[in-house]
Design a protein around this motif. Structure first.
Motif, mmCIF file in Angstrom:
data_model
loop_
_atom_site.group_PDB
_atom_site.id
_atom_site.type_symbol
_atom_site.label_atom_id
_atom_site.label_comp_id
_atom_site.label_asym_id
_atom_site.label_seq_id
_atom_site.Cartn_x
_atom_site.Cartn_y
_atom_site.Cartn_z
ATOM 1 N N VAL A 97 -23.928 -52.062 -31.530
ATOM 2 C CA VAL A 97 -24.836 -51.508 -30.524
ATOM 3 C C VAL A 97 -24.035 -51.316 -29.245
ATOM 4 N N PHE A 98 -23.958 -50.062 -28.774
ATOM 5 C CA PHE A 98 -23.112 -49.754 -27.632
ATOM 6 C C PHE A 98 -23.834 -50.004 -26.315
ATOM 7 N N GLN A 99 -23.024 -50.133 -25.281
ATOM 8 C CA GLN A 99 -23.558 -50.481 -23.973
ATOM 9 C C GLN A 99 -24.630 -49.494 -23.493
ATOM 10 N N SER A 100 -24.334 -48.187 -23.657
ATOM 11 C CA SER A 100 -25.348 -47.202 -23.253
ATOM 12 C C SER A 100 -26.074 -46.661 -24.477
ATOM 13 N N TYR A 101 -25.999 -47.420 -25.560
ATOM 14 C CA TYR A 101 -26.695 -47.182 -26.838
ATOM 15 C C TYR A 101 -26.108 -46.053 -27.677
ATOM 16 N N ALA A 102 -25.557 -44.995 -27.010
ATOM 17 C CA ALA A 102 -24.896 -43.919 -27.760
ATOM 18 C C ALA A 102 -25.770 -43.367 -28.883
ATOM 19 N N LEU A 103 -27.056 -43.213 -28.622
ATOM 20 C CA LEU A 103 -27.918 -42.563 -29.612
ATOM 21 C C LEU A 103 -27.512 -41.103 -29.707
ATOM 22 N N ALA A 127 -28.228 -49.642 -36.138
ATOM 23 C CA ALA A 127 -27.121 -50.497 -36.570
ATOM 24 C C ALA A 127 -27.510 -51.327 -37.794
ATOM 25 N N LEU A 128 -28.792 -51.743 -37.835
ATOM 26 C CA LEU A 128 -29.238 -52.578 -38.961
ATOM 27 C C LEU A 128 -29.411 -51.760 -40.239
ATOM 28 N N ALA A 129 -29.610 -50.440 -40.100
ATOM 29 C CA ALA A 129 -29.916 -49.603 -41.257
ATOM 30 C C ALA A 129 -28.789 -49.603 -42.279
ATOM 31 N N ILE A 130 -27.553 -49.791 -41.846
ATOM 32 C CA ILE A 130 -26.435 -49.721 -42.797
ATOM 33 C C ILE A 130 -26.258 -51.029 -43.554
ATOM 34 N N LEU A 152 -21.146 -46.376 -38.201
ATOM 35 C CA LEU A 152 -22.210 -46.240 -39.200
ATOM 36 C C LEU A 152 -21.657 -45.771 -40.537
ATOM 37 N N GLY A 153 -20.328 -45.593 -40.593
ATOM 38 C CA GLY A 153 -19.691 -45.303 -41.879
ATOM 39 C C GLY A 153 -19.342 -43.846 -42.098
ATOM 40 N N ALA A 154 -19.569 -42.979 -41.092
ATOM 41 C CA ALA A 154 -19.294 -41.561 -41.293
ATOM 42 C C ALA A 154 -17.792 -41.303 -41.242
ATOM 43 N N SER A 155 -17.327 -40.352 -42.053
ATOM 44 C CA SER A 155 -15.924 -39.965 -42.030
ATOM 45 C C SER A 155 -15.664 -39.090 -40.812
ATOM 46 N N GLY A 156 -14.385 -38.900 -40.476
ATOM 47 C CA GLY A 156 -14.027 -38.095 -39.315
ATOM 48 C C GLY A 156 -14.635 -36.704 -39.339
#
Lengths: 239, 292
Positions: free
Chosen positions: A79-85, A150-153, B189-193
């Motif tokens: 989980v990134f600081q600014s969430y990076a959605l 993040a939990l989805a994986i 999340l596992g994605a490739s480049g």
């Protein structure tokens, strides 16, 4: 999963971000990396997640050497600081991203992905926002969506960089409990970075106090409060 | 409250700090419109007017000439070749500059701007010097039947050079502002480049990319100076639309010249309309990606 950090150090050019540090994190614990900015705590977190590679030293996951694993192979929920959605994707697509990125053999069917996303939305207590875009969410909602993504994986560990940094005091308190609950239900080894000693003291099982790329003290909140190991720890924690 | 002056007693109407008085607003708008009309609209109308001076039929007939047809074909095919190539180069350059830290980066940024600062004529001459029959390499190219200068490859090269900065320049600020966090998130999340590029980077830059492509296309079709030097101006073979316009004009074929100029202006106009239409259609999406 337990994590073993052996003599990890990291240089950026001529500046050392991390002196050799060693740390052992028991499986299922909730750990705070606590320190002022520039103390190397985020660098350490990024090394664990595979976003940076150490200049020397080893990282072991469950006893197996993980130093050379790529970021994709680590399966760390980050989980990134600014969430990076992903701003151009709906909340649903954000959370489903990691599952859809899997190779065809291990990728769940669309219906199964939908089921899991719905379950995660329930877990973060935001069941109805799947169709919205990140720009339509409040800061606290974004943070929880980032956590769900993040939990989805089905990560092996959860790494959070200043997860409450950009939130106001009230939301911060609520989400602290939210993170504690999610940690307790999933049982994931969870490491979060913070510069807020209250947050670390209240939330973590184990606190790692860092300064200038060095670990000053490792211990349970009560131990650290009772016996600060150095002047720095005493001053930083206001003891 | 007693010490508050009632509204009616205040000397002037209240106005927000950032709003100008009506007179100032009016004068500014009028000035802007006047400049636009004199510098943009009037010349554009004059071009169309001159083209149609002897009627539609005459104007259209001038476009039917084989040389004119060849010029239009050449310009369109050069643009069709140059724009995708520069889109690829531009994305690669912007990616390398914004997503990685390396030595010599500042120098490369300056280099990307070079085509903007060099006169197009000088750029054209550079290609003649490098690939012309007077250089060893150029002579060999001519001998092996693949001349670059005074042939279509030279025109493509010169246009590539001139239009190189447009797409990269449009992408770099956008990609800098967006940072690397979303790409990093996709990786964790596992994605490739390549998947990260297609599903995260590209969608985030698509508007900037579109603007860059439109600008690049407009310039690729309109470039005169550099192309004039390398083309050799062989009618029907290496004459692009802007060169053809100049030739017609110098031969006092003013209807032909202005008709061709109108077509070039219309092509530019179409790209502008296309851009506005896309902006209008995706207004909500644009707003969503810009906020956040």
């Amino acid at each position: 999963m337990n994590i073993e950090i052996e003599e990890i150090c990291k240089d950026f050019g001529t500046t050392a971000a991390l002196q050799p540090v060693s740390l052992s994190i028991p499986a299922g614990s909730l750990v705070a990396l606590l320190g002022p900015s520039g103390s190397g705590k985020t660098t350490l977190l990024r090394i664990l997640g595979g976003l940076e590679f150490p200049s020397a030293g080893r990282v072991l996951f469950d006893g197996a050497d993980a130093t050379g694993l790529t970021v994709q192979e680590r399966r760390a929920g980050f989980v990134f600081q600014s969430y990076a959605l992903f701003r151009h994707m709906s909340v649903f697509d954000n959370i489903a991203y990691g599952l859809r990125a899997r190779p065809r053999k291990t990728r769940p069917a669309a219906a199964e992905i939908a089921r899991r996303v719905t379950r995660l939305l329930d877990l973060i207590k935001l069941p109805d926002i799947g169709g919205r875009y990140p720009s339509q969410l409040s800061g606290g909602q974004r943070q929880r969506v980032a956590l769900a993504r993040a939990l989805a994986i089905e990560p092996r560990m959860l790494l959070l960089d200043e997860p409450f940094g950009a939130l106001d005091a009230k939301v911060r308190k609520e989400l602290r409990q939210g993170l504690r609950d999610i940690h307790d239900t999933t049982g994931l080894t969870t490491i979060f970075v913070t510069h807020d000693q209250d947050e670390a003291m209240e939330l973590a099982d184990l606190i790692v106090v860092m300064s200038m790329g060095r670990i000053e003290q490792i211990g349970r909140p009560a131990e650290i409060r009772a016996r600060p190991a150095s002047d720095f720890v005493r001053q930083f924690l206001d003891l | 409250m007693a010490h508050c002056v009632p509204l009616a007693a205040r000397p002037r109407r209240l106005r927000s700090a950032t709003t100008e008085p009506r007179v100032v607003k009016g004068v500014l708008i009028a000035l802007c419109l006047a400049v636009l009309s004199v510098l943009l609209f009037a010349p554009l109308i004059a071009v169309f007017d001159e083209a149609l001076r002897r009627g539609w039929a005459f104007a259209l007939a001038s476009l039917g000439e084989p040389d004119a047809q060849a010029a239009i074909r050449l310009t369109l095919s050069v643009a069709a070749l140059v724009v995708p190539l520069n889109a690829a180069f531009g994305i690669a350059a912007a990616w390398a500059i914004t997503k990685f830290d390396w030595r010599g980066k500042a120098w490369v940024i300056t280099l990307i701007d070079l085509p903007f600062s060099i006169s197009p004529v000088v750029a054209g001459l550079l290609f003649v010097l490098m690939f012309g029959a007077n250089s060893a390499f150029g002579a060999w190219l001519v001998a092996s039947g693949f001349p670059i200068v005074f042939a279509v490859p030279g025109i493509v090269l010169a246009t590539l050079f001139i239009t190189f900065p447009f797409i990269a320049r449009e992408l770099i600020p956008v990609m800098l502002e967006q940072g690397r966090a979303e790409e990093e998130a996709a990786l964790t999340l596992g994605a490739s480049g390549s998947r990260v590029f297609l599903t995260v980077t590209l969608p985030n830059i698509r508007w900037a990319l579109l603007y860059g492509v439109l600008l690049c296309n407009a310039r690729a079709m309109g470039e005169f100076g550099a192309v004039a030097v390398v083309s050799g101006k062989i009618r029907g073979q290496t004459t692009t639309m802007p060169l053809m316009i100049e030739m017609f004009y110098n031969e006092y074929l003013s209807v032909a010249a202005f008709t061709m100029a109108s077509v070039l202006a219309l092509l530019a106009f179409v790209t502008l309309v296309l851009k506005s239409a896309l902006e209008w259609r995706h207004a909500d999406q644009l707003a969503a990606t810009h906020r956040h």
